[in-house]
Design a protein around this motif. Sequence first.
Motif, PDB file in Angstrom:
ATOM      1  N   LEU A 275      -4.508   3.536   4.497  1.00 41.84           N
ATOM      2  CA  LEU A 275      -3.777   3.618   5.579  1.00 41.84           C
ATOM      3  C   LEU A 275      -2.029   3.928   5.159  1.00 41.84           C
ATOM      4  CD1 LEU A 275      -5.235   1.130   7.956  1.00 41.84           C
ATOM      5  CD2 LEU A 275      -5.343   3.628   7.876  1.00 41.84           C
ATOM      6  N   GLN A 276      -1.494   4.870   5.665  1.00 38.36           N
ATOM      7  CA  GLN A 276       0.057   4.903   5.390  1.00 38.36           C
ATOM      8  C   GLN A 276       0.682   4.787   6.572  1.00 38.36           C
ATOM      9  OE1 GLN A 276       0.269   8.679   3.402  1.00 38.36           O
ATOM     10  NE2 GLN A 276      -1.505   8.415   1.843  1.00 38.36           N
TER      11      GLN A 276
ATOM     12  N   SER B 174       2.328  -3.731   1.349  1.00 39.97           N
ATOM     13  CA  SER B 174       3.560  -4.306   1.365  1.00 39.97           C
ATOM     14  C   SER B 174       3.341  -5.686   1.460  1.00 39.97           C
ATOM     15  CB  SER B 174       3.894  -3.759   2.920  1.00 39.97           C
ATOM     16  OG  SER B 174       3.413  -4.430   3.854  1.00 39.97           O
ATOM     17  N   GLU B 175       4.578  -6.349   1.368  1.00 43.15           N
ATOM     18  CA  GLU B 175       4.583  -7.861   1.298  1.00 43.15           C
ATOM     19  C   GLU B 175       4.482  -8.481   2.570  1.00 43.15           C
ATOM     20  OE1 GLU B 175       9.075  -9.284   1.159  1.00 43.15           O
ATOM     21  OE2 GLU B 175       9.556  -7.565   1.047  1.00 43.15           O
TER      22      GLU B 175
ATOM     23  N   THR C  61       7.745 -11.425   8.294  1.00 46.54           N
ATOM     24  CA  THR C  61       7.250 -12.326   7.166  1.00 46.54           C
ATOM     25  C   THR C  61       5.985 -13.004   7.830  1.00 46.54           C
ATOM     26  OG1 THR C  61       9.371 -12.677   6.425  1.00 46.54           O
ATOM     27  CG2 THR C  61       7.571 -14.136   5.632  1.00 46.54           C
ATOM     28  N   VAL C  62       4.805 -12.664   6.768  1.00 43.54           N
ATOM     29  CA  VAL C  62       3.483 -13.357   7.091  1.00 43.54           C
ATOM     30  C   VAL C  62       3.238 -14.410   6.238  1.00 43.54           C
ATOM     31  CG1 VAL C  62       2.764 -11.392   8.375  1.00 43.54           C
ATOM     32  CG2 VAL C  62       2.289 -11.356   5.853  1.00 43.54           C
ATOM     33  N   LYS C  63       2.247 -15.147   6.665  1.00 43.61           N
ATOM     34  CA  LYS C  63       1.667 -16.092   5.648  1.00 43.61           C
ATOM     35  C   LYS C  63       0.188 -16.415   6.130  1.00 43.61           C
ATOM     36  CE  LYS C  63       1.821 -20.643   3.424  1.00 43.61           C
ATOM     37  NZ  LYS C  63       2.635 -22.067   3.325  1.00 43.61           N
TER      38      LYS C  63
ATOM     39  N   ASP D  20      14.169   0.136   9.468  1.00 41.27           N
ATOM     40  CA  ASP D  20      13.957   0.731   8.342  1.00 41.27           C
ATOM     41  C   ASP D  20      12.658   1.286   8.116  1.00 41.27           C
ATOM     42  OD1 ASP D  20      16.680   0.393   7.755  1.00 41.27           O
ATOM     43  OD2 ASP D  20      16.359  -1.382   6.319  1.00 41.27           O
ATOM     44  N   ALA D  21      11.647   0.428   8.582  1.00 44.76           N
ATOM     45  CA  ALA D  21      10.130   0.728   8.189  1.00 44.76           C
ATOM     46  C   ALA D  21       9.959   1.806   9.341  1.00 44.76           C
ATOM     47  CB  ALA D  21       9.295  -0.455   8.532  1.00 44.76           C
ATOM     48  N   LEU D  22      10.510   1.682  10.526  1.00 45.18           N
ATOM     49  CA  LEU D  22      10.032   3.015  11.670  1.00 45.18           C
ATOM     50  C   LEU D  22      10.581   4.288  11.135  1.00 45.18           C
ATOM     51  CD1 LEU D  22      10.782   0.766  14.665  1.00 45.18           C
ATOM     52  CD2 LEU D  22       8.708   1.739  14.252  1.00 45.18           C
TER      53      LEU D  22
END
Length: 319
Positions: A87-88, A115-116, A175-177, A230-232
Amino acid sequence: MNNENKGITLVALVITIIVLLILAGITISMTIGQKGILQKAQEAGKNYTNATNYEHEKLSDISEEVNNIIDSLTPKVPQISEEVKALQVGQYVQYDTGIEEVGNIICRVLYPVSSEYGLQIISDKCVENVTFGGKSWKEGKESYNGAIEQLNEATKKYVNPDYAYDGRCVGSIPTVKNGMFVDKDKFKDSEGNTPNTVFILDSWPIPSSFGGTRDTGCYDSDENYVQDLDALGTSMSNISMNYWLASRVMVHDKTGMNFCVRFMGSSLSNNLMCRVGSVAAIGISTYTRGLRPCISLKSYDIKIVEGDGTLSNPYVIGK
Protein backbone atom coordinates in the motif's frame (compact mmCIF):
# COMPACT_ATOMS: atom_id res chain seq x y z
CA MET A 1 28.89 -116.56 35.14
CA ASN A 2 30.10 -114.68 32.15
CA ASN A 3 26.75 -115.05 30.33
CA GLU A 4 24.80 -113.55 33.27
CA ASN A 5 27.02 -110.48 33.31
CA LYS A 6 26.55 -109.92 29.59
CA GLY A 7 22.78 -110.23 29.89
CA ILE A 8 22.56 -107.61 32.62
CA THR A 9 24.71 -105.27 30.60
CA LEU A 10 22.48 -105.59 27.57
CA VAL A 11 19.31 -104.92 29.59
CA ALA A 12 20.94 -101.87 31.17
CA LEU A 13 21.92 -100.64 27.74
CA VAL A 14 18.41 -101.07 26.41
CA ILE A 15 16.95 -99.29 29.44
CA THR A 16 19.48 -96.52 29.04
CA ILE A 17 18.58 -96.11 25.35
CA ILE A 18 14.88 -96.05 26.18
CA VAL A 19 15.43 -93.41 28.87
CA LEU A 20 17.51 -91.36 26.45
CA LEU A 21 14.80 -91.64 23.81
CA ILE A 22 12.18 -90.52 26.32
CA LEU A 23 14.36 -87.59 27.40
CA ALA A 24 15.00 -86.73 23.76
CA GLY A 25 11.28 -86.79 23.06
CA ILE A 26 10.60 -84.61 26.04
CA THR A 27 13.38 -82.23 25.01
CA ILE A 28 12.14 -82.06 21.43
CA SER A 29 8.58 -81.54 22.63
CA MET A 30 9.67 -78.80 24.99
CA THR A 31 11.72 -77.20 22.25
CA ILE A 32 9.51 -77.33 19.17
CA GLY A 33 6.15 -78.43 20.55
CA GLN A 34 2.97 -76.38 20.72
CA LYS A 35 4.09 -74.81 23.98
CA GLY A 36 7.72 -75.36 23.43
CA ILE A 37 10.68 -73.16 24.09
CA LEU A 38 10.93 -71.99 20.48
CA GLN A 39 7.26 -71.01 20.35
CA LYS A 40 7.53 -69.26 23.68
CA ALA A 41 10.67 -67.52 22.47
CA GLN A 42 8.82 -66.44 19.33
CA GLU A 43 5.88 -65.25 21.39
CA ALA A 44 8.23 -63.43 23.76
CA GLY A 45 9.93 -61.77 20.80
CA LYS A 46 6.57 -60.80 19.35
CA ASN A 47 5.39 -59.48 22.70
CA TYR A 48 8.61 -57.51 23.06
CA THR A 49 8.16 -56.05 19.58
CA ASN A 50 4.54 -55.17 20.34
CA ALA A 51 5.51 -53.64 23.67
CA THR A 52 8.28 -51.68 21.99
CA ASN A 53 5.92 -50.42 19.28
CA TYR A 54 3.31 -49.51 21.90
CA GLU A 55 5.92 -47.65 23.89
CA HIS A 56 7.07 -45.80 20.79
CA GLU A 57 3.47 -44.88 19.96
CA LYS A 58 2.84 -43.61 23.48
CA LEU A 59 6.10 -41.66 23.46
CA SER A 60 5.17 -40.22 20.08
CA ASP A 61 1.72 -39.23 21.40
CA ILE A 62 3.28 -37.63 24.49
CA SER A 63 5.85 -35.84 22.34
CA GLU A 64 3.11 -34.54 20.04
CA GLU A 65 1.04 -33.38 23.02
CA VAL A 66 4.05 -31.62 24.55
CA ASN A 67 4.79 -29.92 21.20
CA ASN A 68 1.16 -28.81 20.94
CA ILE A 69 1.34 -27.34 24.44
CA ILE A 70 4.61 -25.57 23.60
CA ASP A 71 3.09 -24.26 20.35
CA SER A 72 0.04 -22.97 22.20
CA LEU A 73 2.25 -21.14 24.70
CA THR A 74 4.68 -19.80 22.11
CA PRO A 75 3.65 -16.37 20.74
CA LYS A 76 2.95 -16.58 17.04
CA VAL A 77 4.94 -14.19 14.89
CA PRO A 78 2.28 -12.40 12.82
CA GLN A 79 2.91 -11.79 9.17
CA ILE A 80 1.86 -8.82 7.04
CA SER A 81 0.52 -9.78 3.64
CA GLU A 82 2.45 -8.60 0.60
CA GLU A 83 -0.61 -6.68 -0.64
CA VAL A 84 -0.83 -4.72 2.62
CA LYS A 85 2.93 -4.08 2.56
CA ALA A 86 2.56 -2.68 -0.95
CA LEU A 87 0.00 0.00 0.00
CA GLN A 88 1.32 3.42 -1.01
CA VAL A 89 0.57 6.95 0.18
CA GLY A 90 -2.45 8.42 -1.60
CA GLN A 91 -4.03 5.14 -2.71
CA TYR A 92 -7.75 4.77 -2.08
CA VAL A 93 -9.05 2.26 0.46
CA GLN A 94 -12.63 1.27 1.33
CA TYR A 95 -12.94 1.11 5.11
CA ASP A 96 -15.87 -0.35 7.05
CA THR A 97 -16.55 1.94 10.01
CA GLY A 98 -18.73 -0.65 11.71
CA ILE A 99 -21.42 2.04 12.18
CA GLU A 100 -24.72 0.97 10.65
CA GLU A 101 -25.78 4.47 9.63
CA VAL A 102 -22.34 5.27 8.18
CA GLY A 103 -21.15 1.96 6.73
CA ASN A 104 -18.16 2.08 4.41
CA ILE A 105 -16.19 5.25 3.80
CA ILE A 106 -13.51 5.95 1.23
CA CYS A 107 -10.11 6.70 2.74
CA ARG A 108 -6.59 7.25 1.47
CA VAL A 109 -3.32 5.88 2.73
CA LEU A 110 -1.67 8.54 4.90
CA TYR A 111 1.30 6.51 6.17
CA PRO A 112 2.41 3.12 4.73
CA VAL A 113 3.34 0.04 6.74
CA SER A 114 7.04 0.83 6.46
CA SER A 115 6.69 4.28 8.07
CA GLU A 116 7.55 4.99 11.69
CA TYR A 117 3.84 5.62 12.29
CA GLY A 118 2.59 2.26 11.03
CA LEU A 119 -0.23 1.88 8.53
CA GLN A 120 -2.65 4.81 8.77
CA ILE A 121 -5.48 5.90 6.52
CA ILE A 122 -7.44 9.17 6.46
CA SER A 123 -11.04 9.70 5.36
CA ASP A 124 -11.13 11.20 1.89
CA LYS A 125 -14.06 13.44 2.87
CA CYS A 126 -15.37 14.89 6.13
CA VAL A 127 -17.46 12.39 8.08
CA GLU A 128 -19.25 14.95 10.28
CA ASN A 129 -19.12 18.58 11.41
CA VAL A 130 -17.72 19.90 14.69
CA THR A 131 -18.47 23.35 16.12
CA PHE A 132 -16.10 25.41 18.28
CA GLY A 133 -16.17 28.88 19.80
CA GLY A 134 -18.64 30.89 21.83
CA LYS A 135 -19.82 34.38 22.59
CA SER A 136 -17.98 34.78 25.89
CA TRP A 137 -14.32 34.67 26.83
CA LYS A 138 -14.91 31.54 28.91
CA GLU A 139 -16.66 29.64 26.11
CA GLY A 140 -14.01 30.65 23.59
CA LYS A 141 -11.16 29.69 25.93
CA GLU A 142 -12.70 26.30 26.65
CA SER A 143 -13.08 25.62 22.93
CA TYR A 144 -9.50 26.70 22.29
CA ASN A 145 -7.94 24.66 25.10
CA GLY A 146 -10.09 21.58 24.53
CA ALA A 147 -10.04 21.49 20.73
CA ILE A 148 -7.45 18.73 20.32
CA GLU A 149 -9.07 16.38 22.82
CA GLN A 150 -12.59 17.05 21.49
CA LEU A 151 -11.59 16.39 17.88
CA ASN A 152 -9.77 13.20 18.78
CA GLU A 153 -12.67 12.03 20.93
CA ALA A 154 -15.03 12.49 17.98
CA THR A 155 -13.03 9.96 15.91
CA LYS A 156 -13.49 7.08 18.38
CA LYS A 157 -16.79 5.91 16.94
CA TYR A 158 -15.16 5.37 13.55
CA VAL A 159 -12.67 2.83 14.94
CA ASN A 160 -13.85 -0.62 13.86
CA PRO A 161 -11.99 -3.08 16.16
CA ASP A 162 -12.12 -5.74 13.44
CA TYR A 163 -9.69 -3.74 11.32
CA ALA A 164 -8.30 -0.88 13.39
CA TYR A 165 -6.50 -0.10 16.64
CA ASP A 166 -7.22 3.57 17.22
CA GLY A 167 -8.37 6.85 15.70
CA ARG A 168 -7.41 10.51 15.84
CA CYS A 169 -8.18 13.77 14.07
CA VAL A 170 -5.88 14.83 11.26
CA GLY A 171 -3.36 17.36 12.53
CA SER A 172 -2.71 15.63 15.85
CA ILE A 173 0.55 13.87 16.70
CA PRO A 174 0.67 10.58 14.70
CA THR A 175 3.09 8.63 16.95
CA VAL A 176 1.95 5.06 17.64
CA LYS A 177 2.89 2.28 20.06
CA ASN A 178 1.44 -1.15 19.37
CA GLY A 179 -0.92 0.55 16.95
CA MET A 180 -2.31 3.01 19.51
CA PHE A 181 -1.84 6.78 19.27
CA VAL A 182 0.18 7.60 22.37
CA ASP A 183 0.55 11.39 21.93
CA LYS A 184 -2.56 12.39 19.99
CA ASP A 185 -3.94 14.60 22.80
CA LYS A 186 -0.65 16.29 23.58
CA PHE A 187 0.42 19.72 22.42
CA LYS A 188 3.87 21.06 21.78
CA ASP A 189 5.44 24.44 21.22
CA SER A 190 7.92 25.14 18.43
CA GLU A 191 10.74 23.63 20.54
CA GLY A 192 8.82 20.44 21.24
CA ASN A 193 8.22 21.21 24.92
CA THR A 194 4.94 21.21 26.77
CA PRO A 195 4.11 24.93 26.87
CA ASN A 196 2.98 26.97 29.85
CA THR A 197 -0.12 29.10 29.78
CA VAL A 198 0.17 32.49 28.10
CA PHE A 199 0.46 35.67 30.15
CA ILE A 200 -0.83 39.13 29.30
CA LEU A 201 1.90 41.61 28.49
CA ASP A 202 2.86 43.93 31.34
CA SER A 203 2.01 46.94 29.18
CA TRP A 204 -1.66 45.92 29.01
CA PRO A 205 -4.17 46.33 31.80
CA ILE A 206 -5.52 43.12 33.32
CA PRO A 207 -9.14 42.44 32.27
CA SER A 208 -11.46 42.62 35.25
CA SER A 209 -12.73 39.08 34.60
CA PHE A 210 -9.19 37.67 35.17
CA GLY A 211 -9.33 38.30 38.91
CA GLY A 212 -6.08 40.22 39.12
CA THR A 213 -3.85 37.67 37.35
CA ARG A 214 -2.11 38.07 34.02
CA ASP A 215 -2.46 34.36 33.30
CA THR A 216 -4.90 33.97 30.39
CA GLY A 217 -5.40 30.27 31.15
CA CYS A 218 -4.80 29.54 27.46
CA TYR A 219 -2.19 27.19 26.03
CA ASP A 220 0.51 28.36 23.66
CA SER A 221 0.83 27.44 19.98
CA ASP A 222 1.76 23.93 18.89
CA GLU A 223 3.26 22.38 15.76
CA ASN A 224 1.13 19.23 15.78
CA TYR A 225 -0.22 19.66 12.26
CA VAL A 226 3.12 19.74 10.44
CA GLN A 227 3.71 16.00 10.08
CA ASP A 228 0.28 15.21 8.68
CA LEU A 229 0.27 18.10 6.22
CA ASP A 230 3.69 17.05 4.97
CA ALA A 231 2.36 13.51 4.52
CA LEU A 232 -0.82 14.71 2.82
CA GLY A 233 1.04 16.80 0.26
CA THR A 234 -0.62 18.80 -2.48
CA SER A 235 -1.95 15.64 -4.17
CA MET A 236 -4.07 14.80 -1.13
CA SER A 237 -5.26 18.29 -0.19
CA ASN A 238 -8.92 18.88 -1.00
CA ILE A 239 -9.75 22.57 -1.40
CA SER A 240 -13.47 21.87 -1.84
CA MET A 241 -13.96 21.31 1.90
CA ASN A 242 -12.88 22.90 5.15
CA TYR A 243 -11.81 20.60 7.95
CA TRP A 244 -10.35 21.07 11.43
CA LEU A 245 -6.76 20.28 12.30
CA ALA A 246 -6.11 19.15 15.87
CA SER A 247 -3.74 22.05 16.43
CA ARG A 248 -3.86 25.43 18.16
CA VAL A 249 -2.13 28.71 17.41
CA MET A 250 -1.75 31.93 19.37
CA VAL A 251 -1.29 34.97 17.12
CA HIS A 252 0.17 38.04 18.79
CA ASP A 253 -0.18 41.56 17.41
CA LYS A 254 0.24 45.10 18.76
CA THR A 255 -3.24 45.33 20.16
CA GLY A 256 -3.87 41.87 21.52
CA MET A 257 -3.44 38.11 21.48
CA ASN A 258 -5.69 35.93 19.32
CA PHE A 259 -6.25 32.27 20.30
CA CYS A 260 -7.21 30.17 17.29
CA VAL A 261 -7.79 26.59 16.16
CA ARG A 262 -6.22 25.67 12.83
CA PHE A 263 -8.20 24.37 9.88
CA MET A 264 -7.50 23.51 6.25
CA GLY A 265 -9.43 25.13 3.43
CA SER A 266 -7.92 26.41 0.23
CA SER A 267 -4.84 26.85 2.42
CA LEU A 268 -3.77 26.50 6.04
CA SER A 269 -5.96 28.88 8.07
CA ASN A 270 -7.24 29.42 11.60
CA ASN A 271 -10.44 30.45 13.36
CA LEU A 272 -10.40 32.84 16.30
CA MET A 273 -11.86 31.33 19.46
CA CYS A 274 -11.11 34.18 21.91
CA ARG A 275 -8.99 37.30 22.21
CA VAL A 276 -7.37 39.29 24.97
CA GLY A 277 -6.14 42.81 24.30
CA SER A 278 -5.39 46.14 25.85
CA VAL A 279 -9.05 46.69 26.70
CA ALA A 280 -10.69 43.40 27.59
CA ALA A 281 -10.88 39.67 27.07
CA ILE A 282 -13.61 38.76 24.61
CA GLY A 283 -15.13 35.73 22.93
CA ILE A 284 -15.58 36.02 19.21
CA SER A 285 -18.04 33.66 17.54
CA THR A 286 -18.70 30.02 16.66
CA TYR A 287 -17.25 28.13 13.70
CA THR A 288 -18.23 24.81 12.15
CA ARG A 289 -15.75 22.73 10.14
CA GLY A 290 -15.51 19.13 9.05
CA LEU A 291 -13.85 16.19 10.81
CA ARG A 292 -11.42 13.90 8.99
CA PRO A 293 -10.41 10.93 11.15
CA CYS A 294 -7.09 9.15 10.78
CA ILE A 295 -7.28 5.41 11.50
CA SER A 296 -4.44 3.18 12.67
CA LEU A 297 -5.04 -0.17 10.91
CA LYS A 298 -4.21 -3.66 12.17
CA SER A 299 -1.73 -4.33 9.39
CA TYR A 300 -0.97 -7.86 10.68
CA ASP A 301 -4.62 -8.90 10.84
CA ILE A 302 -6.04 -7.55 7.59
CA LYS A 303 -5.75 -8.33 3.92
CA ILE A 304 -6.74 -6.72 0.65
CA VAL A 305 -9.59 -8.72 -0.85
CA GLU A 306 -10.18 -6.71 -4.02
CA GLY A 307 -9.66 -3.38 -5.80
CA ASP A 308 -6.75 -1.61 -7.47
CA GLY A 309 -6.33 1.44 -5.21
CA THR A 310 -8.04 3.96 -7.49
CA LEU A 311 -11.01 6.14 -6.56
CA SER A 312 -13.29 4.18 -8.89
CA ASN A 313 -12.02 0.82 -7.60
CA PRO A 314 -10.55 1.31 -4.10
CA TYR A 315 -8.83 -1.48 -2.21
CA VAL A 316 -11.28 -3.35 0.01
CA ILE A 317 -10.05 -4.36 3.46
CA GLY A 318 -10.94 -7.85 4.67
CA LYS A 319 -9.89 -10.42 7.27
